[in-house]
Design a protein around this motif. Structure first.
Motif, mmCIF file in Angstrom:
data_model
loop_
_atom_site.group_PDB
_atom_site.id
_atom_site.type_symbol
_atom_site.label_atom_id
_atom_site.label_comp_id
_atom_site.label_asym_id
_atom_site.label_seq_id
_atom_site.Cartn_x
_atom_site.Cartn_y
_atom_site.Cartn_z
ATOM 1 N N ASN A 47 45.373 19.743 45.772
ATOM 2 C CA ASN A 47 46.275 20.861 46.080
ATOM 3 C C ASN A 47 46.309 21.186 47.572
ATOM 4 O O ASN A 47 47.214 21.878 48.039
ATOM 5 C CB ASN A 47 45.885 22.106 45.280
ATOM 6 C CG ASN A 47 44.470 22.552 45.543
ATOM 7 O OD1 ASN A 47 43.551 21.743 45.565
ATOM 8 N ND2 ASN A 47 44.276 23.835 45.750
ATOM 9 N N LYS A 48 45.326 20.683 48.319
ATOM 10 C CA LYS A 48 45.301 20.934 49.769
ATOM 11 C C LYS A 48 45.780 19.731 50.579
ATOM 12 O O LYS A 48 45.671 19.716 51.797
ATOM 13 C CB LYS A 48 43.891 21.356 50.190
ATOM 14 C CG LYS A 48 43.518 22.683 49.534
ATOM 15 C CD LYS A 48 42.161 23.181 49.933
ATOM 16 C CE LYS A 48 41.923 24.529 49.223
ATOM 17 N NZ LYS A 48 40.586 25.054 49.446
ATOM 18 N N SER A 49 46.338 18.755 49.882
ATOM 19 C CA SER A 49 46.865 17.579 50.586
ATOM 20 C C SER A 49 48.186 17.922 51.270
ATOM 21 O O SER A 49 48.881 18.878 50.890
ATOM 22 C CB SER A 49 47.086 16.432 49.596
ATOM 23 O OG SER A 49 48.143 16.757 48.708
ATOM 24 N N TRP A 90 49.094 26.309 48.643
ATOM 25 C CA TRP A 90 48.096 25.411 48.029
ATOM 26 C C TRP A 90 47.741 25.749 46.589
ATOM 27 O O TRP A 90 46.801 25.200 46.044
ATOM 28 C CB TRP A 90 46.792 25.386 48.811
ATOM 29 C CG TRP A 90 46.866 25.002 50.246
ATOM 30 C CD1 TRP A 90 47.949 24.552 50.934
ATOM 31 C CD2 TRP A 90 45.792 25.006 51.196
ATOM 32 N NE1 TRP A 90 47.626 24.287 52.233
ATOM 33 C CE2 TRP A 90 46.293 24.565 52.419
ATOM 34 C CE3 TRP A 90 44.459 25.353 51.113
ATOM 35 C CZ2 TRP A 90 45.527 24.451 53.567
ATOM 36 C CZ3 TRP A 90 43.682 25.240 52.250
ATOM 37 C CH2 TRP A 90 44.219 24.797 53.467
ATOM 38 N N LYS A 91 48.453 26.658 45.966
ATOM 39 C CA LYS A 91 48.058 27.093 44.626
ATOM 40 C C LYS A 91 48.821 26.339 43.542
ATOM 41 O O LYS A 91 49.918 25.842 43.759
ATOM 42 C CB LYS A 91 48.318 28.592 44.464
ATOM 43 C CG LYS A 91 47.622 29.479 45.473
ATOM 44 C CD LYS A 91 46.139 29.532 45.268
ATOM 45 C CE LYS A 91 45.502 30.540 46.203
ATOM 46 N NZ LYS A 91 44.051 30.576 46.063
ATOM 47 N N VAL A 92 48.207 26.278 42.374
ATOM 48 C CA VAL A 92 48.918 25.862 41.176
ATOM 49 C C VAL A 92 49.011 27.070 40.251
ATOM 50 O O VAL A 92 48.141 27.937 40.302
ATOM 51 C CB VAL A 92 48.188 24.692 40.457
ATOM 52 C CG1 VAL A 92 48.250 23.424 41.262
ATOM 53 C CG2 VAL A 92 46.753 25.049 40.092
ATOM 54 N N PRO A 93 49.999 27.151 39.423
ATOM 55 C CA PRO A 93 51.072 26.179 39.293
ATOM 56 C C PRO A 93 52.180 26.390 40.319
ATOM 57 O O PRO A 93 52.256 27.428 40.962
ATOM 58 C CB PRO A 93 51.613 26.480 37.890
ATOM 59 C CG PRO A 93 51.440 27.960 37.745
ATOM 60 C CD PRO A 93 50.144 28.260 38.448
ATOM 61 N N ILE A 137 47.977 18.001 39.195
ATOM 62 C CA ILE A 137 47.393 18.145 40.527
ATOM 63 C C ILE A 137 45.886 18.329 40.355
ATOM 64 O O ILE A 137 45.445 19.269 39.674
ATOM 65 C CB ILE A 137 47.996 19.372 41.269
ATOM 66 C CG1 ILE A 137 49.531 19.246 41.365
ATOM 67 C CG2 ILE A 137 47.366 19.531 42.646
ATOM 68 C CD1 ILE A 137 50.033 18.050 42.143
ATOM 69 N N ASN A 138 45.118 17.463 40.940
ATOM 70 C CA ASN A 138 43.659 17.492 40.806
ATOM 71 C C ASN A 138 43.067 18.535 41.763
ATOM 72 O O ASN A 138 42.674 18.226 42.891
ATOM 73 C CB ASN A 138 43.088 16.097 41.086
ATOM 74 C CG ASN A 138 41.578 16.047 40.926
ATOM 75 O OD1 ASN A 138 40.932 17.047 40.631
ATOM 76 N ND2 ASN A 138 41.015 14.873 41.117
ATOM 77 N N ILE A 158 56.450 21.124 36.241
ATOM 78 C CA ILE A 158 55.382 22.095 36.416
ATOM 79 C C ILE A 158 54.222 21.354 37.060
ATOM 80 O O ILE A 158 53.677 20.413 36.476
ATOM 81 C CB ILE A 158 54.948 22.728 35.085
ATOM 82 C CG1 ILE A 158 56.105 23.509 34.460
ATOM 83 C CG2 ILE A 158 53.740 23.658 35.312
ATOM 84 C CD1 ILE A 158 55.800 24.098 33.090
ATOM 85 N N TYR A 159 53.896 21.744 38.281
ATOM 86 C CA TYR A 159 52.745 21.171 38.987
ATOM 87 C C TYR A 159 51.526 21.896 38.455
ATOM 88 O O TYR A 159 51.344 23.099 38.672
ATOM 89 C CB TYR A 159 52.930 21.334 40.504
ATOM 90 C CG TYR A 159 54.107 20.531 40.996
ATOM 91 C CD1 TYR A 159 53.945 19.235 41.454
ATOM 92 C CD2 TYR A 159 55.392 21.062 40.973
ATOM 93 C CE1 TYR A 159 55.020 18.483 41.887
ATOM 94 C CE2 TYR A 159 56.486 20.319 41.403
ATOM 95 C CZ TYR A 159 56.290 19.034 41.857
ATOM 96 O OH TYR A 159 57.375 18.302 42.273
ATOM 97 N N ASN A 160 50.718 21.144 37.738
ATOM 98 C CA ASN A 160 49.747 21.668 36.795
ATOM 99 C C ASN A 160 48.323 21.447 37.302
ATOM 100 O O ASN A 160 47.998 20.379 37.820
ATOM 101 C CB ASN A 160 49.979 20.865 35.499
ATOM 102 C CG ASN A 160 49.147 21.293 34.348
ATOM 103 O OD1 ASN A 160 49.236 22.429 33.917
ATOM 104 N ND2 ASN A 160 48.346 20.370 33.836
ATOM 105 N N GLY A 161 47.484 22.474 37.141
ATOM 106 C CA GLY A 161 46.053 22.304 37.350
ATOM 107 C C GLY A 161 45.352 22.417 36.012
ATOM 108 O O GLY A 161 45.515 23.403 35.307
#
Ligand SMILES: N[C@@H](CCC(=O)N[C@@H](CS)C(=O)NCC(=O)O)C(=O)O
Length: 62
Positions: A38-40, A50-53, A31-32, A3-6
């Protein structure tokens, strides 16, 4: 599964709630968002909007 987490993301918390309820074995990838990670380019290959999750593994992301 990852889970790519914010950290401050309500949408991420919703995904975590379901993952915990289902007993899924999920790994957190932080993800910071506040720092723009998220925009990298790296994260855009995971989630082009570009969104989380983001959820998934091995090139399969939902
Ligand atoms: N579920 C929707 C919305 C997800 C969403 O809005 N996530 C917010 C955090 S709760 C986000 O990533 N914001 C970062 C940004 O817009 O740069 C999607 O995946 O498109």
């Amino acid at each position: 599964m990852k889970i790519y987490n914010g950290s401050f993301s309500a949408n991420t918390l919703r995904v975590w709630a379901v993952a915990l309820e289902l007993g899924l074995d999920a790994e957190t990838v932080e993800i910071n968002v506040m720092g723009g990670e998220n925009k990298s380019d790296d994260y855009r290959t995971i989630n082009p909007n570009w969104k989380v999750p983001a959820l998934g593994d091995d090139g399969v992301i939902i």
